[in-house]
Design an enzyme around this catalytic site. Structure first.
Site, mmCIF file in Angstrom:
data_model
loop_
_atom_site.group_PDB
_atom_site.id
_atom_site.type_symbol
_atom_site.label_atom_id
_atom_site.label_comp_id
_atom_site.label_asym_id
_atom_site.label_seq_id
_atom_site.Cartn_x
_atom_site.Cartn_y
_atom_site.Cartn_z
ATOM 1 N N VAL A 15 40.539 23.446 44.707
ATOM 2 C CA VAL A 15 40.661 24.493 45.723
ATOM 3 C C VAL A 15 40.560 23.900 47.126
ATOM 4 C CG1 VAL A 15 39.476 26.494 46.719
ATOM 5 C CG2 VAL A 15 39.927 26.401 44.280
ATOM 6 N N SER A 133 34.175 29.239 47.155
ATOM 7 C CA SER A 133 33.899 29.172 45.713
ATOM 8 C C SER A 133 33.794 30.589 45.153
ATOM 9 C CB SER A 133 32.552 28.483 45.455
ATOM 10 O OG SER A 133 32.568 27.157 45.906
ATOM 11 N N GLU A 163 39.260 32.534 46.668
ATOM 12 C CA GLU A 163 40.605 31.963 46.571
ATOM 13 C C GLU A 163 41.291 32.491 45.309
ATOM 14 O OE1 GLU A 163 42.422 30.268 48.800
ATOM 15 O OE2 GLU A 163 43.831 30.866 47.256
ATOM 16 N N ALA A 225 39.240 40.287 39.494
ATOM 17 C CA ALA A 225 40.660 39.907 39.411
ATOM 18 C C ALA A 225 40.862 38.966 38.224
ATOM 19 C CB ALA A 225 41.099 39.228 40.708
ATOM 20 N N ARG A 262 54.018 50.882 35.503
ATOM 21 C CA ARG A 262 52.558 51.054 35.562
ATOM 22 C C ARG A 262 51.862 49.881 34.896
ATOM 23 N NH1 ARG A 262 52.127 56.579 32.565
ATOM 24 N NH2 ARG A 262 53.568 55.361 31.293
ATOM 25 N N VAL A 272 48.675 30.130 22.946
ATOM 26 C CA VAL A 272 47.585 29.548 22.157
ATOM 27 C C VAL A 272 46.212 29.994 22.671
ATOM 28 C CG1 VAL A 272 48.600 27.432 21.259
ATOM 29 C CG2 VAL A 272 47.840 27.509 23.631
ATOM 30 N N GLY A 275 43.355 28.927 29.065
ATOM 31 C CA GLY A 275 42.398 27.878 29.399
ATOM 32 C C GLY A 275 42.170 27.897 30.892
ATOM 33 N N CYS A 278 38.385 28.563 35.108
ATOM 34 C CA CYS A 278 37.780 29.761 35.707
ATOM 35 C C CYS A 278 37.710 31.013 34.849
ATOM 36 C CB CYS A 278 38.487 30.066 37.010
ATOM 37 S SG CYS A 278 38.149 28.772 38.221
HETATM 38 P P1 NAD Z 1 36.360 21.069 41.513
HETATM 39 O O1 NAD Z 1 35.352 20.667 40.515
HETATM 40 O O2 NAD Z 1 37.777 20.616 41.383
HETATM 41 O O3 NAD Z 1 35.862 20.619 42.981
HETATM 42 C C1 NAD Z 1 34.577 20.856 43.463
HETATM 43 C C2 NAD Z 1 34.149 19.627 44.282
HETATM 44 O O4 NAD Z 1 32.929 19.918 44.941
HETATM 45 C C3 NAD Z 1 33.885 18.371 43.437
HETATM 46 O O5 NAD Z 1 34.756 17.340 43.872
HETATM 47 C C4 NAD Z 1 32.411 18.041 43.702
HETATM 48 O O6 NAD Z 1 32.159 16.657 43.776
HETATM 49 C C5 NAD Z 1 32.182 18.695 45.035
HETATM 50 N N1 NAD Z 1 30.784 19.028 45.337
HETATM 51 C C6 NAD Z 1 29.910 19.735 44.562
HETATM 52 N N2 NAD Z 1 28.738 19.874 45.199
HETATM 53 C C7 NAD Z 1 28.850 19.239 46.392
HETATM 54 C C8 NAD Z 1 27.968 19.048 47.491
HETATM 55 N N3 NAD Z 1 26.746 19.578 47.492
HETATM 56 N N4 NAD Z 1 28.404 18.316 48.533
HETATM 57 C C9 NAD Z 1 29.657 17.790 48.537
HETATM 58 N N5 NAD Z 1 30.540 17.959 47.549
HETATM 59 C C10 NAD Z 1 30.156 18.681 46.468
HETATM 60 O O7 NAD Z 1 36.304 22.659 41.578
HETATM 61 P P2 NAD Z 1 37.502 23.654 41.973
HETATM 62 O O8 NAD Z 1 38.398 23.847 40.821
HETATM 63 O O9 NAD Z 1 38.069 23.241 43.285
HETATM 64 O O10 NAD Z 1 36.697 25.025 42.141
HETATM 65 C C11 NAD Z 1 35.840 25.242 43.236
HETATM 66 C C12 NAD Z 1 35.490 26.715 43.279
HETATM 67 O O11 NAD Z 1 36.671 27.491 43.494
HETATM 68 C C13 NAD Z 1 34.868 27.259 41.993
HETATM 69 O O12 NAD Z 1 33.908 28.229 42.330
HETATM 70 C C14 NAD Z 1 36.034 27.914 41.293
HETATM 71 O O13 NAD Z 1 35.620 28.971 40.464
HETATM 72 C C15 NAD Z 1 36.835 28.454 42.454
HETATM 73 N N6 NAD Z 1 38.278 28.601 42.197
HETATM 74 C C16 NAD Z 1 38.968 27.638 41.535
HETATM 75 C C17 NAD Z 1 40.334 27.770 41.363
HETATM 76 C C18 NAD Z 1 41.156 26.733 40.644
HETATM 77 O O14 NAD Z 1 42.321 26.964 40.430
HETATM 78 N N7 NAD Z 1 40.602 25.598 40.264
HETATM 79 C C19 NAD Z 1 41.001 28.874 41.898
HETATM 80 C C20 NAD Z 1 40.269 29.832 42.592
HETATM 81 C C21 NAD Z 1 38.905 29.682 42.742
HETATM 82 C C1 UGA Z 2 43.736 31.773 37.478
HETATM 83 C C2 UGA Z 2 44.241 32.977 38.296
HETATM 84 O O1 UGA Z 2 45.599 33.225 37.946
HETATM 85 C C3 UGA Z 2 44.123 32.690 39.784
HETATM 86 O O2 UGA Z 2 44.504 33.848 40.522
HETATM 87 C C4 UGA Z 2 42.678 32.332 40.113
HETATM 88 O O3 UGA Z 2 42.552 32.008 41.473
HETATM 89 C C5 UGA Z 2 42.256 31.142 39.271
HETATM 90 O O4 UGA Z 2 42.408 31.478 37.863
HETATM 91 C C6 UGA Z 2 40.825 30.781 39.446
HETATM 92 O O5 UGA Z 2 40.004 31.584 39.867
HETATM 93 O O6 UGA Z 2 40.542 29.628 39.093
HETATM 94 P P1 UGA Z 2 44.735 29.439 36.754
HETATM 95 O O7 UGA Z 2 43.611 29.450 35.780
HETATM 96 O O8 UGA Z 2 44.918 28.244 37.610
HETATM 97 O O9 UGA Z 2 44.580 30.679 37.758
HETATM 98 O O10 UGA Z 2 46.111 29.664 36.014
HETATM 99 P P2 UGA Z 2 46.814 30.952 35.335
HETATM 100 O O11 UGA Z 2 48.231 30.930 35.684
HETATM 101 O O12 UGA Z 2 46.072 32.192 35.613
HETATM 102 O O13 UGA Z 2 46.681 30.605 33.793
HETATM 103 C C7 UGA Z 2 45.435 30.612 33.138
HETATM 104 C C8 UGA Z 2 45.648 30.420 31.652
HETATM 105 O O14 UGA Z 2 46.241 31.566 31.068
HETATM 106 C C9 UGA Z 2 46.563 29.242 31.309
HETATM 107 O O15 UGA Z 2 46.073 28.586 30.166
HETATM 108 C C10 UGA Z 2 47.880 29.924 31.014
HETATM 109 O O16 UGA Z 2 48.706 29.161 30.177
HETATM 110 C C11 UGA Z 2 47.406 31.195 30.346
HETATM 111 N N1 UGA Z 2 48.367 32.310 30.425
HETATM 112 C C12 UGA Z 2 48.749 32.800 31.633
HETATM 113 C C13 UGA Z 2 48.836 32.880 29.255
HETATM 114 O O17 UGA Z 2 48.476 32.448 28.150
HETATM 115 N N2 UGA Z 2 49.698 33.933 29.332
HETATM 116 C C14 UGA Z 2 50.111 34.460 30.529
HETATM 117 O O18 UGA Z 2 50.891 35.426 30.525
HETATM 118 C C15 UGA Z 2 49.610 33.863 31.711
#
Ligand code: NAD
Ligand code: UGA
Length: 465
Positions: A15, A133, A163, A225, A262, A272, A275, A278
């Site tokens: 993120v 986060s 995000e 969401a 709707r 499958v 994954g 989140c």
């Molecule tokens: P990530 O594990 O990829 O990155 C988090 C980073 O934070 C790591 O590199 C870690 O080393 C660093 N970190 C942790 N504690 C720290 C500290 N005290 N000081 C400095 N660095 C520190 O995680 P992410 O996937 O980017 O997710 C971050 C947040 O965003 C989570 O809460 C997640 O739920 C949310 N989120 C993720 C996604 C996604 O698609 N991955 C989408 C929307 C929201």
């Molecule tokens: C999801 C949400 O879509 C984002 O809006 C959110 O910000 C993010 O989680 C988060 O909070 O981390 P992400 O997990 O990156 O995003 O990807 P998705 O496209 O949502 O897919 C999630 C999983 O569901 C994948 O394994 C995908 O293959 C599966 N999926 C998705 C299905 O099996 N069927 C679908 O119709 C859609």
């Protein structure tokens, strides 16, 4: 309202990296420092070789090349970043707790609290602190208490700005966001902070797409969401099991119901199982919160979304064993894909992991091909399950950089990730190199099953006979 000129972001992950890259691109007047406590990750963000970036996202490397060193910087100096910035984003990981109260359910907020303490201690002037986060509702109140206990002469405004990007489409999601959500306090300072953050997004998004709410609504909307999105997948996956018993075709059912405006057509692709880092953790967190507030039935309702997802992964593995004449012992199964979805190198909570575990338990030997995931990552994923030793995992799980080699001499191919390239392969050539009868288990329903049957494959999709 303060026009922000300096931003820091703590957490350079999936993120923090892409989000700050896009903010930097669209706000050349803002200097952005992205910091992380992991020096290897920061070194990779600073690498000249774009293939080394720690996050793979289509379009990301081009933006990094444009803004890095101009107004976007990556470093490990968290204290300096805190001192320098008017606005600080907290983008650290919030995994499921693996110990103590709420183990296996609640979000582990230790990294967020560490950031809050470090910000509280290091700040030398007023700050806007943005929760990027995903956090349980009411976290902002804990963050505020930590600040108040550390500094009384500095004013901290805390905003919630969850995000919504999805991996694999992160850059497009950021550039064309459906909405940006900003939750803030209903005080004058809170409203000004909202305006300052809103102005950053208004550099590229229409104002109507920026929704402001109270802080608790914003925090809860993020968990909600993700729960709603995952619920749609579990709903269609539950129907897929019924389709397999009755002769209905889940893709046709999804199309038919999705045509109802709707219901809508998105997130109805049977698979499958979902994954990603989140969905599971956020729903577990939601369940925990419901139960914490005494809402047992509400918690049970959401927990079912995860149970169906586990059931779907298990069903897929069991279907492979059943179809292969009730034994996969000593048989070679090729996995096409290991990432949790296409166009990402992220494997967190990928269905591949549990499916592989189950098949290895049945003594199958697996060879994986994935265009973006490295073998070391796959082995780490398997080790994390703690089912068997690293040596045993390395013996049972192999890797090929060429899909044709992965399929060669195998009894079956399991399509785990929906990578587009799988549709372009020479399936006749693959068939010729496999043991007969040759099976394809299309866990994503992306291949043309009739074409594969004409070649000679026995094909099983999801939710169809
Ligand atoms: P990530 O594990 O990829 O990155 C988090 C980073 O934070 C790591 O590199 C870690 O080393 C660093 N970190 C942790 N504690 C720290 C500290 N005290 N000081 C400095 N660095 C520190 O995680 P992410 O996937 O980017 O997710 C971050 C947040 O965003 C989570 O809460 C997640 O739920 C949310 N989120 C993720 C996604 C996604 O698609 N991955 C989408 C929307 C929201
Ligand atoms: C999801 C949400 O879509 C984002 O809006 C959110 O910000 C993010 O989680 C988060 O909070 O981390 P992400 O997990 O990156 O995003 O990807 P998705 O496209 O949502 O897919 C999630 C999983 O569901 C994948 O394994 C995908 O293959 C599966 N999926 C998705 C299905 O099996 N069927 C679908 O119709 C859609």
């Amino acid at each position: 309202m303060t026009k922000i000129k300096t931003i820091s972001c703590i957490g350079a992950g999936y993120v923090g990296g892409p989000t700050m890259a896009v903010i930097a691109l669209k706000n050349p007047h803002i200097r952005i420092n992205v910091v992380d406590m992991n020096p290897e990750k920061i070194a990779l963000w600073n690498s000249d070789n774009m293939d080394d970036l720690p996050v793979y996202e289509p379009g990301l490397s081009e933006i990094i090349q444009e803004v890095r060193g101009k107004n976007l910087f990556f470093s490990t100096d968290v204290d300096q970043a805190i001192r320098d910035a008017e606005m600080i984003f907290i983008s650290v990981n919030t995994p499921t707790k693996s110990y103590g109260i709420g183990k296996g359910m609640a979000a582990d907020l230790k990294y967020v609290e560490l950031c809050a303490r470090q910000i509280g201690k290091g700040a030398t002037r007023d700050k806007i602190v943005v929760e990027k986060s995903t956090l349980p509702v009411r976290t902002a109140s804990s963050i505020k208490k930590i600040f108040a206990a550390q500094q009384s002469n500095i004013s901290f405004s805390v905003l919630s700005n969850p995000e919504f990007l999805a991996e694999g489409t992160a850059i497009n999601d950021l550039l064309n966001a459906d909405r940006v959500l900003i939750g803030g306090e209903e005080t004058e300072a809170g409203q000004k902070a909202i305006q300052s953050l809103s102005a950053i997004y208004e550099a590229w998004l229409p104002k109507e797409r920026i929704i402001s709410t109270n802080i608790w609504s914003s925090e809860l909307s993020k968990l909600t969401a993700n729960a709603f999105l995952a619920q749609r997948i579990s709903s269609i996956n539950a129907i897929s099991a019924l389709c397999e018993k009755t002769g209905a075709n889940v893709d046709e059912v999804a199309k038919a119901i999705g045509a109802d405006s709707r219901i809508g057509s998105k997130f109805l692709k049977s698979s499958v199982g979902f994954g990603g880092s989140c969905f599971k953790k956020d729903i577990l967190n939601l369940v925990y919160l419901c139960r914490h507030f005494g809402l047992q039935e509400a918690g049970d309702y959401w927990e079912q979304v995860i149970k169906i997802n586990d059931y779907q992964k298990q069903r897929f593995a069991e279907n492979i064993v059943t179809a292969l004449f009730n034994t996969v012992s000593g048989k070679d199964i090729a996995f096409f894909g290991w990432a949790f979805k296409k166009d990402t190198n992220d494997t967190r909570e990928s269905a591949a992991i549990e499916i592989a575990d189950k098949l290895i338990e049945e003594q199958a030997v697996i060879t994986v091909y994935d265009p973006k995931v490295k073998y070391a990552r796959m082995i780490e994923d398997m080790n994390y399950l703690d089912t068997r030793s690293e040596e045993e995992n390395e013996k049972a799980l192999n890797f090929e950089t060429d899909p044709y080699e992965a399929a060669k001499d195998s009894h079956a191919i399991a399509v785990i990730t929906e990578w587009d390239e799988f549709k372009t392969y020479d399936w006749q050539k693959i068939y010729s190199s496999m043991k007969k009868p040759a099976f394809v288990f299309d866990g994503r329903n992306i291949l043309d099953h009739e074409d594969l049957r004409k070649i000679g494959f026995i094909v099983r999709g999801i939710g169809k006979q």
